[in-house]
Write a protein that holds these residues in place. Structure first.
Motif, PDB file in Angstrom:
ATOM      1  N   UNK A 111      16.222  -0.713  -6.324  1.00 29.47           N
ATOM      2  CA  UNK A 111      16.746   0.366  -5.492  1.00 29.47           C
ATOM      3  C   UNK A 111      17.555  -0.207  -4.333  1.00 29.47           C
ATOM      4  N   UNK A 112      18.855  -0.047  -4.405  1.00 31.48           N
ATOM      5  CA  UNK A 112      19.727  -0.558  -3.350  1.00 31.48           C
ATOM      6  C   UNK A 112      19.857   0.469  -2.218  1.00 31.48           C
ATOM      7  N   UNK A 113      20.427   0.041  -1.121  1.00 29.93           N
ATOM      8  CA  UNK A 113      20.700   0.921   0.012  1.00 29.93           C
ATOM      9  C   UNK A 113      21.593   2.074  -0.434  1.00 29.93           C
ATOM     10  N   UNK A 114      22.619   1.774  -1.232  1.00 30.59           N
ATOM     11  CA  UNK A 114      23.504   2.823  -1.750  1.00 30.59           C
ATOM     12  C   UNK A 114      22.754   3.828  -2.604  1.00 30.59           C
ATOM     13  N   UNK A 115      21.814   3.356  -3.411  1.00 29.21           N
ATOM     14  CA  UNK A 115      21.031   4.236  -4.275  1.00 29.21           C
ATOM     15  C   UNK A 115      20.253   5.250  -3.451  1.00 29.21           C
ATOM     16  N   UNK A 116      19.535   4.776  -2.420  1.00 33.63           N
ATOM     17  CA  UNK A 116      18.737   5.690  -1.612  1.00 33.63           C
ATOM     18  C   UNK A 116      19.640   6.631  -0.818  1.00 33.63           C
ATOM     19  N   UNK A 117      20.803   6.165  -0.374  1.00 32.37           N
ATOM     20  CA  UNK A 117      21.721   7.044   0.349  1.00 32.37           C
ATOM     21  C   UNK A 117      22.290   8.120  -0.573  1.00 32.37           C
ATOM     22  N   UNK A 118      22.512   7.794  -1.851  1.00 33.73           N
ATOM     23  CA  UNK A 118      22.989   8.813  -2.792  1.00 33.73           C
ATOM     24  C   UNK A 118      21.958   9.928  -2.962  1.00 33.73           C
ATOM     25  N   UNK A 119      20.665   9.576  -2.850  1.00 32.79           N
ATOM     26  CA  UNK A 119      19.633  10.603  -2.890  1.00 32.79           C
ATOM     27  C   UNK A 119      19.681  11.459  -1.625  1.00 32.79           C
ATOM     28  N   UNK A 120      19.963  10.844  -0.485  1.00 32.75           N
ATOM     29  CA  UNK A 120      20.121  11.586   0.770  1.00 32.75           C
ATOM     30  C   UNK A 120      21.302  12.553   0.634  1.00 32.75           C
ATOM     31  N   UNK A 121      22.398  12.100   0.005  1.00 35.34           N
ATOM     32  CA  UNK A 121      23.570  12.951  -0.235  1.00 35.34           C
ATOM     33  C   UNK A 121      23.165  14.152  -1.092  1.00 35.34           C
ATOM     34  N   UNK A 122      22.458  13.883  -2.171  1.00 39.36           N
ATOM     35  CA  UNK A 122      22.055  14.943  -3.096  1.00 39.36           C
ATOM     36  C   UNK A 122      21.210  15.998  -2.387  1.00 39.36           C
ATOM     37  N   UNK A 123      20.356  15.572  -1.475  1.00 38.67           N
ATOM     38  CA  UNK A 123      19.464  16.493  -0.768  1.00 38.67           C
ATOM     39  C   UNK A 123      20.125  17.134   0.455  1.00 38.67           C
ATOM     40  N   UNK A 124      21.326  16.669   0.833  1.00 39.72           N
ATOM     41  CA  UNK A 124      22.083  17.212   1.979  1.00 39.72           C
ATOM     42  C   UNK A 124      21.284  17.116   3.280  1.00 39.72           C
ATOM     43  N   UNK A 125      20.612  15.995   3.472  1.00 35.88           N
ATOM     44  CA  UNK A 125      19.787  15.788   4.663  1.00 35.88           C
ATOM     45  C   UNK A 125      20.678  15.422   5.843  1.00 35.88           C
ATOM     46  N   UNK A 126      20.566  16.130   6.957  1.00 40.00           N
ATOM     47  CA  UNK A 126      21.332  15.737   8.149  1.00 40.00           C
ATOM     48  C   UNK A 126      20.845  14.375   8.655  1.00 40.00           C
ATOM     49  N   UNK A 127      21.776  13.558   9.114  1.00 36.00           N
ATOM     50  CA  UNK A 127      21.447  12.194   9.515  1.00 36.00           C
ATOM     51  C   UNK A 127      22.104  11.824  10.842  1.00 36.00           C
ATOM     52  N   UNK A 128      21.589  10.763  11.415  1.00 33.82           N
ATOM     53  CA  UNK A 128      22.281  10.077  12.505  1.00 33.82           C
ATOM     54  C   UNK A 128      22.433   8.640  12.050  1.00 33.82           C
ATOM     55  N   UNK A 129      23.677   8.188  11.938  1.00 33.88           N
ATOM     56  CA  UNK A 129      23.970   6.832  11.499  1.00 33.88           C
ATOM     57  C   UNK A 129      24.200   5.982  12.745  1.00 33.88           C
ATOM     58  N   UNK A 130      23.316   5.023  12.957  1.00 35.39           N
ATOM     59  CA  UNK A 130      23.443   4.106  14.093  1.00 35.39           C
ATOM     60  C   UNK A 130      24.225   2.884  13.610  1.00 35.39           C
ATOM     61  N   UNK A 131      25.276   2.554  14.339  1.00 34.99           N
ATOM     62  CA  UNK A 131      26.151   1.447  13.956  1.00 34.99           C
ATOM     63  C   UNK A 131      25.733   0.149  14.641  1.00 34.99           C
ATOM     64  N   UNK A 132      26.170  -0.960  14.071  1.00 36.43           N
ATOM     65  CA  UNK A 132      25.809  -2.267  14.620  1.00 36.43           C
ATOM     66  C   UNK A 132      26.438  -2.526  15.985  1.00 36.43           C
ATOM     67  N   UNK A 133      27.414  -1.711  16.401  1.00 34.69           N
ATOM     68  CA  UNK A 133      27.989  -1.884  17.738  1.00 34.69           C
ATOM     69  C   UNK A 133      27.289  -1.024  18.785  1.00 34.69           C
ATOM     70  N   UNK A 134      26.223  -0.305  18.371  1.00 33.80           N
ATOM     71  CA  UNK A 134      25.443   0.482  19.317  1.00 33.80           C
ATOM     72  C   UNK A 134      25.760   1.965  19.317  1.00 33.80           C
ATOM     73  N   UNK A 135      26.848   2.391  18.697  1.00 37.21           N
ATOM     74  CA  UNK A 135      27.187   3.814  18.662  1.00 37.21           C
ATOM     75  C   UNK A 135      26.335   4.541  17.625  1.00 37.21           C
TER      76      UNK A 135
END
Length: 198
Positions: free
Chosen positions: A121-145
């Motif tokens: 199970x890759x990171x992309x695989x689990x994110x595709x499941x998040x896409x399918x479920x339409x879960x709202x997210x907050x993506x924290x970036x490596x620059x702090x944003x």
């Protein structure tokens, strides 16, 4: 009588030398085993133990909680906040993992690759499941944003994020922009709604 004692002393000395040599070999074998243990296997052991951890991620953020799942290149933490949420952390974005001395030692002893399915199970695989479920997210970036929204697509090495206010449904009139985000720029993805991970 003296010769019996002489031979007993020789046997004791030889036995002690063999024990010392065996202990040295065991120590070296353990050092060699430890040199081959990747952090992913230690995180699998932390998950199996239900360990509480504090993870510092790229960009200066921290997330704390219980390790609940481990994939090939990511892991999930159930946060211990008032309203528990799940944070998905790419292994490459974790700078440090803080936990108890007992959990650290246990993760060394119990290090194992985990299930064959989890190893695939890759990171992309689990994110595709998040896409399918339409879960709202907050993506924290490596620059702090941090970018709030809904992930529309997850490719091989990036995600498409529709930006909108947290707590607002992803509808065309609520979307304020779109971002393509390489996985290498992701420090963590916080799922802003309850989700049952694969």
């Amino acid at each position: 009588m003296r010769w019996d004692r002489f031979f007993e002393d020789l046997e004791d000395q030889l036995d002690s030398e063999w024990e010392a040599e065996r202990a040295a070999l065991d120590t070296e074998a353990e050092r060699l085993r430890l040199s081959r243990v990747p952090i992913r296997e230690r995180v699998v052991a932390l998950a199996a133990a239900g360990a509480q951890v504090v993870v510092e991620v790229a960009g200066g953020g921290t997330v704390s909680g219980r390790v609940s799942r481990v994939g090939l290149d990511w892991w999930a933490l159930e946060t211990s906040a008032r309203r528990p949420v799940v944070a998905l952390v790419p292994l490459s974005a974790a700078l440090t993992v803080g936990t108890t001395a007992e959990a650290v030692l246990s993760s060394v002893r119990e290090a194992a690759p985990g299930s064959v399915l989890a190893q695939r199970m890759t990171f992309g695989f689990v994110l595709r499941d998040v896409v399918r479920r339409r879960i709202p997210t907050t993506v924290h970036l490596t620059d702090g944003r941090a970018l709030a929204g809904t992930i529309d697509r997850a490719g091989a090495d990036h995600l498409d994020l529709a930006l909108h206010e947290p707590g607002v449904p992803r509808r065309a009139d609520n979307v304020t922009g779109f971002r393509l985000v390489p996985f290498a720029a992701v420090a963590l993805v916080r799922l802003d709604a309850p989700a049952d991970l694969p």
